[in-house]
Write a protein that holds these residues in place. Sequence first.
Motif, PDB file in Angstrom:
ATOM      1  N   GLY A  24       0.790  -1.220   0.000  1.00 48.81           N
ATOM      2  CA  GLY A  24       0.000   0.000   0.000  1.00 48.81           C
ATOM      3  C   GLY A  24       0.826   1.277   0.000  1.00 48.81           C
ATOM      4  O   GLY A  24       0.467   2.237   0.687  1.00 48.81           O
ATOM      5  N   ILE A  25       1.918   1.300  -0.747  1.00 55.08           N
ATOM      6  CA  ILE A  25       2.781   2.484  -0.746  1.00 55.08           C
ATOM      7  C   ILE A  25       2.040   3.642  -1.401  1.00 55.08           C
ATOM      8  O   ILE A  25       1.546   3.526  -2.528  1.00 55.08           O
ATOM      9  N   THR A  26       1.953   4.743  -0.678  1.00 60.01           N
ATOM     10  CA  THR A  26       1.245   5.929  -1.146  1.00 60.01           C
ATOM     11  C   THR A  26       2.104   7.149  -0.865  1.00 60.01           C
ATOM     12  O   THR A  26       2.702   7.259   0.199  1.00 60.01           O
ATOM     13  N   VAL A  27       2.157   8.066  -1.837  1.00 61.61           N
ATOM     14  CA  VAL A  27       2.866   9.324  -1.659  1.00 61.61           C
ATOM     15  C   VAL A  27       1.832  10.439  -1.677  1.00 61.61           C
ATOM     16  O   VAL A  27       1.015  10.519  -2.601  1.00 61.61           O
ATOM     17  N   LEU A  28       1.848  11.272  -0.650  1.00 60.17           N
ATOM     18  CA  LEU A  28       0.981  12.447  -0.587  1.00 60.17           C
ATOM     19  C   LEU A  28       1.831  13.686  -0.811  1.00 60.17           C
ATOM     20  O   LEU A  28       2.871  13.853  -0.168  1.00 60.17           O
ATOM     21  N   ASP A  29       1.396  14.554  -1.699  1.00 61.00           N
ATOM     22  CA  ASP A  29       2.092  15.804  -1.989  1.00 61.00           C
ATOM     23  C   ASP A  29       1.483  16.899  -1.122  1.00 61.00           C
ATOM     24  O   ASP A  29       0.366  17.359  -1.366  1.00 61.00           O
ATOM     25  N   LEU A  30       2.217  17.302  -0.099  1.00 60.64           N
ATOM     26  CA  LEU A  30       1.738  18.313   0.842  1.00 60.64           C
ATOM     27  C   LEU A  30       2.320  19.689   0.546  1.00 60.64           C
ATOM     28  O   LEU A  30       2.086  20.634   1.302  1.00 60.64           O
ATOM     29  N   SER A  31       3.059  19.814  -0.546  1.00 64.86           N
ATOM     30  CA  SER A  31       3.767  21.064  -0.828  1.00 64.86           C
ATOM     31  C   SER A  31       2.821  22.248  -1.017  1.00 64.86           C
ATOM     32  O   SER A  31       3.196  23.378  -0.733  1.00 64.86           O
ATOM     33  N   GLY A  32       1.613  21.997  -1.458  1.00 64.37           N
ATOM     34  CA  GLY A  32       0.679  23.090  -1.702  1.00 64.37           C
ATOM     35  C   GLY A  32      -0.172  23.480  -0.517  1.00 64.37           C
ATOM     36  O   GLY A  32      -0.977  24.410  -0.610  1.00 64.37           O
ATOM     37  N   VAL A  33       0.000  22.811   0.609  1.00 65.39           N
ATOM     38  CA  VAL A  33      -0.864  23.099   1.764  1.00 65.39           C
ATOM     39  C   VAL A  33      -0.117  23.776   2.914  1.00 65.39           C
ATOM     40  O   VAL A  33      -0.667  23.934   3.994  1.00 65.39           O
ATOM     41  N   GLY A  34       1.118  24.175   2.664  1.00 60.80           N
ATOM     42  CA  GLY A  34       1.876  24.878   3.704  1.00 60.80           C
ATOM     43  C   GLY A  34       2.162  24.022   4.918  1.00 60.80           C
ATOM     44  O   GLY A  34       2.216  24.510   6.042  1.00 60.80           O
ATOM     45  N   ALA A  35       2.347  22.739   4.689  1.00 62.41           N
ATOM     46  CA  ALA A  35       2.598  21.808   5.796  1.00 62.41           C
ATOM     47  C   ALA A  35       4.070  21.876   6.213  1.00 62.41           C
ATOM     48  O   ALA A  35       4.874  22.581   5.626  1.00 62.41           O
ATOM     49  N   PHE A  36       4.404  21.113   7.213  1.00 63.60           N
ATOM     50  CA  PHE A  36       5.751  21.065   7.792  1.00 63.60           C
ATOM     51  C   PHE A  36       6.717  20.236   6.968  1.00 63.60           C
ATOM     52  O   PHE A  36       7.889  20.150   7.285  1.00 63.60           O
ATOM     53  N   THR A  37       6.235  19.599   5.910  1.00 59.53           N
ATOM     54  CA  THR A  37       7.062  18.827   4.982  1.00 59.53           C
ATOM     55  C   THR A  37       6.395  18.865   3.622  1.00 59.53           C
ATOM     56  O   THR A  37       5.226  19.250   3.512  1.00 59.53           O
ATOM     57  N   ASP A  38       7.121  18.473   2.590  1.00 58.56           N
ATOM     58  CA  ASP A  38       6.549  18.513   1.244  1.00 58.56           C
ATOM     59  C   ASP A  38       5.825  17.234   0.855  1.00 58.56           C
ATOM     60  O   ASP A  38       4.890  17.264   0.061  1.00 58.56           O
ATOM     61  N   TYR A  39       6.272  16.092   1.404  1.00 59.15           N
ATOM     62  CA  TYR A  39       5.677  14.804   1.030  1.00 59.15           C
ATOM     63  C   TYR A  39       5.572  13.874   2.234  1.00 59.15           C
ATOM     64  O   TYR A  39       6.417  13.913   3.127  1.00 59.15           O
ATOM     65  N   PHE A  40       4.551  13.029   2.215  1.00 57.23           N
ATOM     66  CA  PHE A  40       4.461  11.862   3.079  1.00 57.23           C
ATOM     67  C   PHE A  40       4.627  10.647   2.174  1.00 57.23           C
ATOM     68  O   PHE A  40       4.003  10.581   1.109  1.00 57.23           O
ATOM     69  N   VAL A  41       5.453   9.702   2.604  1.00 58.93           N
ATOM     70  CA  VAL A  41       5.514   8.388   1.978  1.00 58.93           C
ATOM     71  C   VAL A  41       4.943   7.443   3.033  1.00 58.93           C
ATOM     72  O   VAL A  41       5.487   7.323   4.130  1.00 58.93           O
ATOM     73  N   ILE A  42       3.826   6.812   2.709  1.00 60.03           N
ATOM     74  CA  ILE A  42       3.092   5.976   3.662  1.00 60.03           C
ATOM     75  C   ILE A  42       3.078   4.549   3.135  1.00 60.03           C
ATOM     76  O   ILE A  42       2.839   4.323   1.943  1.00 60.03           O
ATOM     77  N   CYS A  43       3.341   3.584   4.032  1.00 63.90           N
ATOM     78  CA  CYS A  43       3.280   2.182   3.615  1.00 63.90           C
ATOM     79  C   CYS A  43       2.952   1.307   4.814  1.00 63.90           C
ATOM     80  O   CYS A  43       2.916   1.769   5.954  1.00 63.90           O
ATOM     81  N   THR A  44       2.738   0.032   4.521  1.00 68.68           N
ATOM     82  CA  THR A  44       2.352  -0.939   5.536  1.00 68.68           C
ATOM     83  C   THR A  44       3.358  -2.073   5.601  1.00 68.68           C
ATOM     84  O   THR A  44       3.788  -2.583   4.562  1.00 68.68           O
ATOM     85  N   GLY A  45       3.706  -2.452   6.838  1.00 71.47           N
ATOM     86  CA  GLY A  45       4.498  -3.646   7.108  1.00 71.47           C
ATOM     87  C   GLY A  45       3.641  -4.600   7.922  1.00 71.47           C
ATOM     88  O   GLY A  45       2.775  -4.158   8.677  1.00 71.47           O
ATOM     89  N   PHE A  46       3.878  -5.900   7.789  1.00 65.87           N
ATOM     90  CA  PHE A  46       3.006  -6.894   8.408  1.00 65.87           C
ATOM     91  C   PHE A  46       3.535  -7.498   9.700  1.00 65.87           C
ATOM     92  O   PHE A  46       2.888  -8.363  10.282  1.00 65.87           O
ATOM     93  N   SER A  47       4.714  -7.043  10.151  1.00 64.19           N
ATOM     94  CA  SER A  47       5.287  -7.546  11.393  1.00 64.19           C
ATOM     95  C   SER A  47       6.307  -6.531  11.897  1.00 64.19           C
ATOM     96  O   SER A  47       6.755  -5.668  11.141  1.00 64.19           O
ATOM     97  N   THR A  48       6.695  -6.655  13.158  1.00 64.32           N
ATOM     98  CA  THR A  48       7.721  -5.759  13.708  1.00 64.32           C
ATOM     99  C   THR A  48       9.021  -5.861  12.914  1.00 64.32           C
ATOM    100  O   THR A  48       9.573  -4.826  12.530  1.00 64.32           O
ATOM    101  N   PRO A  49       9.523  -7.076  12.620  1.00 67.02           N
ATOM    102  CA  PRO A  49      10.758  -7.145  11.833  1.00 67.02           C
ATOM    103  C   PRO A  49      10.621  -6.496  10.452  1.00 67.02           C
ATOM    104  O   PRO A  49      11.558  -5.860   9.969  1.00 67.02           O
ATOM    105  N   GLN A  50       9.462  -6.643   9.814  1.00 65.51           N
ATOM    106  CA  GLN A  50       9.303  -6.031   8.498  1.00 65.51           C
ATOM    107  C   GLN A  50       9.250  -4.509   8.595  1.00 65.51           C
ATOM    108  O   GLN A  50       9.861  -3.810   7.788  1.00 65.51           O
ATOM    109  N   VAL A  51       8.535  -3.972   9.575  1.00 64.32           N
ATOM    110  CA  VAL A  51       8.496  -2.513   9.769  1.00 64.32           C
ATOM    111  C   VAL A  51       9.919  -1.988   9.963  1.00 64.32           C
ATOM    112  O   VAL A  51      10.339  -1.009   9.340  1.00 64.32           O
ATOM    113  N   GLN A  52      10.687  -2.670  10.795  1.00 57.97           N
ATOM    114  CA  GLN A  52      12.071  -2.252  11.047  1.00 57.97           C
ATOM    115  C   GLN A  52      12.938  -2.387   9.796  1.00 57.97           C
ATOM    116  O   GLN A  52      13.773  -1.526   9.517  1.00 57.97           O
TER     117      GLN A  52
END
Length: 141
Positions: A24-52
């Motif tokens: 579920g890798i998703t990139v959000l472009d926050l550059s136009g909303v005056g946020a604290f960063t320009d992009y979020f990269v969001i994804c899912t891991g299925f276990s603690t070792p995978q998240v790490q």
Amino acid sequence: MKLDSLPQGVRLAVEAAQNKKAAGITVLDLSGVGAFTDYFVICTGFSTPQVQAICSEVEDQLDKHLHRSPKHREGRGSAEWALIDFGGFILHVFSEQARRYYDLERLWRSSPKLEIPDEPGVAARSHSLDEPQAAGEAYSK
């Protein structure tokens, strides 16, 4: 928004997450909303070792190719939500349950979004990310 139009660091983060079978890798472009960063990269891991492993791979690839280190890290030891701030973008690696609960895509829904197709073999596990959830159901412990 297309992957090849994104900054190199964001593209490297997406590729590194794919290397570790993030879903579920998703990139959000926050550059136009005056946020604290320009992009979020969001994804899912299925276990603690995978998240790490996803977090480590993203850090390693950005250091190797761009000599770039995180400005801040949160939750690396957790299986629920890890956050790595690279300044121009923030990587969020969630468990399935935490991703549904926090639902950053809904929170930032007015921002342009790029959804990266799952690699073969990952899609079978990530289908549950799209299943509707009743409010509060994701964290009903």
